[in-house]
Design a protein around this motif. Structure first.
Motif, mmCIF file in Angstrom:
data_model
loop_
_atom_site.group_PDB
_atom_site.id
_atom_site.type_symbol
_atom_site.label_atom_id
_atom_site.label_comp_id
_atom_site.label_asym_id
_atom_site.label_seq_id
_atom_site.Cartn_x
_atom_site.Cartn_y
_atom_site.Cartn_z
ATOM 1 N N LEU A 1 15.103 -19.784 26.011
ATOM 2 C CA LEU A 1 15.154 -18.810 24.888
ATOM 3 C C LEU A 1 15.447 -19.359 23.854
ATOM 4 O O LEU A 1 14.691 -18.415 23.206
ATOM 5 N N MET A 2 15.742 -20.750 23.252
ATOM 6 C CA MET A 2 15.796 -20.727 22.071
ATOM 7 C C MET A 2 14.068 -21.594 21.851
ATOM 8 O O MET A 2 13.585 -20.638 20.940
ATOM 9 N N ALA A 3 13.331 -22.078 23.178
ATOM 10 C CA ALA A 3 12.433 -22.552 22.903
ATOM 11 C C ALA A 3 11.315 -20.733 22.230
ATOM 12 O O ALA A 3 10.270 -20.618 21.397
ATOM 13 N N ARG A 4 11.656 -19.836 23.022
ATOM 14 C CA ARG A 4 11.162 -18.256 22.959
ATOM 15 C C ARG A 4 11.343 -18.228 21.154
ATOM 16 O O ARG A 4 10.799 -17.537 20.727
ATOM 17 N N MET A 5 12.453 -18.356 21.204
ATOM 18 C CA MET A 5 13.143 -17.269 19.657
ATOM 19 C C MET A 5 12.449 -17.621 18.799
ATOM 20 O O MET A 5 11.555 -17.536 17.617
ATOM 21 N N ILE A 6 11.875 -19.182 18.776
ATOM 22 C CA ILE A 6 10.876 -19.616 17.409
ATOM 23 C C ILE A 6 9.569 -19.850 17.612
ATOM 24 O O ILE A 6 9.032 -20.500 16.714
ATOM 25 N N GLY A 7 9.390 -19.487 18.656
ATOM 26 C CA GLY A 7 7.621 -19.614 19.190
ATOM 27 C C GLY A 7 7.135 -20.859 19.654
ATOM 28 O O GLY A 7 5.937 -21.103 18.938
ATOM 29 N N ALA A 8 8.235 -21.529 19.896
ATOM 30 C CA ALA A 8 6.977 -23.009 20.001
ATOM 31 C C ALA A 8 6.328 -22.837 20.956
ATOM 32 O O ALA A 8 6.048 -22.325 22.318
ATOM 33 N N ARG A 9 5.363 -23.904 20.289
ATOM 34 C CA ARG A 9 3.866 -24.359 20.949
ATOM 35 C C ARG A 9 4.059 -25.448 21.367
ATOM 36 O O ARG A 9 3.554 -26.051 22.672
ATOM 37 N N ARG A 10 4.972 -26.840 21.211
ATOM 38 C CA ARG A 10 4.671 -27.964 21.552
ATOM 39 C C ARG A 10 6.375 -28.229 21.699
ATOM 40 O O ARG A 10 6.757 -27.523 20.592
ATOM 41 N N VAL A 11 7.044 -28.772 22.737
ATOM 42 C CA VAL A 11 8.373 -29.177 23.142
ATOM 43 C C VAL A 11 8.431 -31.067 23.009
ATOM 44 O O VAL A 11 7.193 -31.113 24.051
ATOM 45 N N LEU A 12 8.748 -31.303 22.743
ATOM 46 C CA LEU A 12 9.275 -33.031 22.762
ATOM 47 C C LEU A 12 10.543 -32.648 23.867
ATOM 48 O O LEU A 12 11.361 -32.420 22.820
ATOM 49 N N GLU A 13 9.967 -33.542 24.875
ATOM 50 C CA GLU A 13 11.955 -34.096 25.293
ATOM 51 C C GLU A 13 12.021 -35.484 26.168
ATOM 52 O O GLU A 13 11.064 -35.768 26.704
ATOM 53 N N ILE A 14 13.342 -35.789 25.006
ATOM 54 C CA ILE A 14 13.716 -37.569 25.441
ATOM 55 C C ILE A 14 14.230 -37.314 26.768
ATOM 56 O O ILE A 14 15.887 -37.212 27.051
ATOM 57 N N GLY A 15 14.040 -37.715 27.768
ATOM 58 C CA GLY A 15 15.028 -37.927 29.293
ATOM 59 C C GLY A 15 14.841 -36.355 30.063
ATOM 60 O O GLY A 15 14.707 -35.484 29.479
ATOM 61 N N THR A 16 13.788 -36.929 30.555
ATOM 62 C CA THR A 16 13.213 -36.111 32.137
ATOM 63 C C THR A 16 13.616 -35.606 33.455
ATOM 64 O O THR A 16 14.395 -34.602 33.992
ATOM 65 N N LEU A 17 14.287 -36.672 33.501
ATOM 66 C CA LEU A 17 15.143 -36.973 34.637
ATOM 67 C C LEU A 17 14.708 -36.220 35.651
ATOM 68 O O LEU A 17 13.828 -36.680 36.507
ATOM 69 N N GLY A 18 14.805 -35.011 36.322
ATOM 70 C CA GLY A 18 14.048 -34.781 37.259
ATOM 71 C C GLY A 18 12.717 -33.740 37.952
ATOM 72 O O GLY A 18 12.712 -32.966 37.783
ATOM 73 N N ALA A 19 12.868 -33.047 35.505
ATOM 74 C CA ALA A 19 12.555 -32.331 34.281
ATOM 75 C C ALA A 19 12.785 -30.971 35.757
ATOM 76 O O ALA A 19 12.023 -30.221 35.728
ATOM 77 N N TYR A 20 13.886 -31.058 35.781
ATOM 78 C CA TYR A 20 14.729 -29.086 36.094
ATOM 79 C C TYR A 20 14.688 -28.634 34.398
ATOM 80 O O TYR A 20 13.896 -27.381 34.354
ATOM 81 N N SER A 21 15.216 -29.366 33.453
ATOM 82 C CA SER A 21 15.373 -28.848 32.625
ATOM 83 C C SER A 21 13.529 -28.903 31.302
ATOM 84 O O SER A 21 12.930 -27.744 30.793
ATOM 85 N N THR A 22 13.216 -29.496 31.848
ATOM 86 C CA THR A 22 11.104 -29.586 31.243
ATOM 87 C C THR A 22 10.566 -27.974 31.653
ATOM 88 O O THR A 22 10.263 -27.787 31.053
ATOM 89 N N ILE A 23 11.127 -27.627 33.470
ATOM 90 C CA ILE A 23 10.190 -26.748 34.330
ATOM 91 C C ILE A 23 10.607 -25.712 33.120
ATOM 92 O O ILE A 23 9.980 -24.300 33.059
ATOM 93 N N TRP A 24 11.944 -25.098 33.057
ATOM 94 C CA TRP A 24 12.893 -23.724 31.994
ATOM 95 C C TRP A 24 11.650 -24.087 30.502
ATOM 96 O O TRP A 24 11.319 -23.117 30.347
ATOM 97 N N PHE A 25 11.779 -25.079 30.090
ATOM 98 C CA PHE A 25 11.207 -24.766 28.643
ATOM 99 C C PHE A 25 9.375 -24.887 29.034
ATOM 100 O O PHE A 25 8.927 -24.191 28.749
ATOM 101 N N ALA A 26 8.917 -24.939 30.017
ATOM 102 C CA ALA A 26 6.929 -25.060 30.318
ATOM 103 C C ALA A 26 7.410 -23.482 30.627
ATOM 104 O O ALA A 26 6.013 -23.247 30.011
ATOM 105 N N ARG A 27 8.280 -23.332 31.040
ATOM 106 C CA ARG A 27 7.758 -21.321 31.325
ATOM 107 C C ARG A 27 8.487 -20.976 29.990
ATOM 108 O O ARG A 27 7.250 -19.866 30.342
ATOM 109 N N ALA A 28 8.917 -21.033 29.283
ATOM 110 C CA ALA A 28 9.105 -20.381 28.005
ATOM 111 C C ALA A 28 7.974 -20.636 26.654
ATOM 112 O O ALA A 28 7.805 -19.709 25.756
ATOM 113 N N LEU A 29 6.701 -21.921 27.344
ATOM 114 C CA LEU A 29 5.802 -21.740 26.317
ATOM 115 C C LEU A 29 4.296 -20.715 26.274
ATOM 116 O O LEU A 29 4.367 -20.522 27.702
#
Length: 236
Positions: A59-87
């Motif tokens: 939701l934060m990514a959507r609220m700011i209209g993010a188009r490019r996100v940087l994630e430091i620490g992927t682990l198994g990409a659970y949060s990555t998937i949340w972010f990618a879907r919001a873009l």
């Protein structure tokens, strides 16, 4: 479930509230659930954000209209998937993972989610990868999520500012650490790293920030949230 190391915790009650909220607002999702199962099967540490936290980040990514996100620490990409879907469809998340075994699991989870076209997974130590991103002019990023080894948080913040623009949102995870962050005498390297990170944020005139405590199935922790006011260095 992680057992709390602080008094008067009611993790069972916190978890039941998380379960209630997630059932209503972030219901079971086959792709995200499969990622968690794959991570657990591969023996990855259970450090993924919760479903409600993942929804918050999205939701934060959507609220700011993010188009490019940087994630430091992927682990198994659970949060990555949340972010990618919001873009938006043309958006990209660059995610950095130091452990090649974790990165392999993460890549499989991203592929299964059908998000390979939005995710750029970089494998290597973040402090080696971040200078490469700067050299490649990969930034600026609209949102930067710092969720890796805490002793290096101060260095991650320095690089986040180099890869940001005015208006970029920087989020640091796991900053409460069961309340240990308030202990100025702690010799825990994670606590020391988080405190130095927060001190830097507080002292930097380029940042406007807050921190918030959270309780839930992940125990007692929280986020630091900052908005970049200016990327030019200066003194308060």
């Amino acid at each position: 479930m992680r057992k709390p190391d602080y008094p008067h915790a009611d993790v069972e009650k916190w978890s039941s509230v998380d379960s209630y909220f997630s059932t209503l607002l972030a219901p079971a999702d086959p792709v995200l659930d499969a990622a968690l199962v794959a991570n657990a099967t591969a023996g990855l540490p259970a450090h993924d954000v919760s479903a409600m936290q993942g929804k918050l980040l999205a939701l934060m990514a959507r609220m700011i209209g993010a188009r490019r996100v940087l994630e430091i620490g992927t682990l198994g990409a659970y949060s990555t998937i949340w972010f990618a879907r919001a873009l938006p469809a043309s958006g990209t998340i660059v995610t950095v993972e130091a452990n090649p075994n974790y990165a392999e699991i993460a890549r499989a989870n991203i592929d299964r989610a059908g998000l390979s076209n939005r995710v750029e997974l970089r494998v290597g130590k973040a402090l080696d990868v971040l200078p490469l991103l700067e050299a490649e002019a990969a930034g600026p990023f609209d949102l930067i999520f710092i969720d890796a080894d805490k002793p290096n948080n101060p260095d991650y913040l320095r690089w986040a500012l180099r890869l940001a623009r005015p208006g970029t949102v920087i989020i640091g995870d796991n900053v409460v650490r069961g309340g240990a962050v308030a202990d100025a005498d702690s010799d825990d390297a994670n606590v020391v790293g988080v405190r130095a990170f927060l001190d830097m944020i507080a002292a930097d005139p380029r940042l406007d920030a807050t921190a918030i405590q959270t309780v839930g199935e992940k125990g007692w922790d929280g986020f630091a949230l900052a908005v970049v006011r200016d990327t030019a260095e200066g003194e308060r």
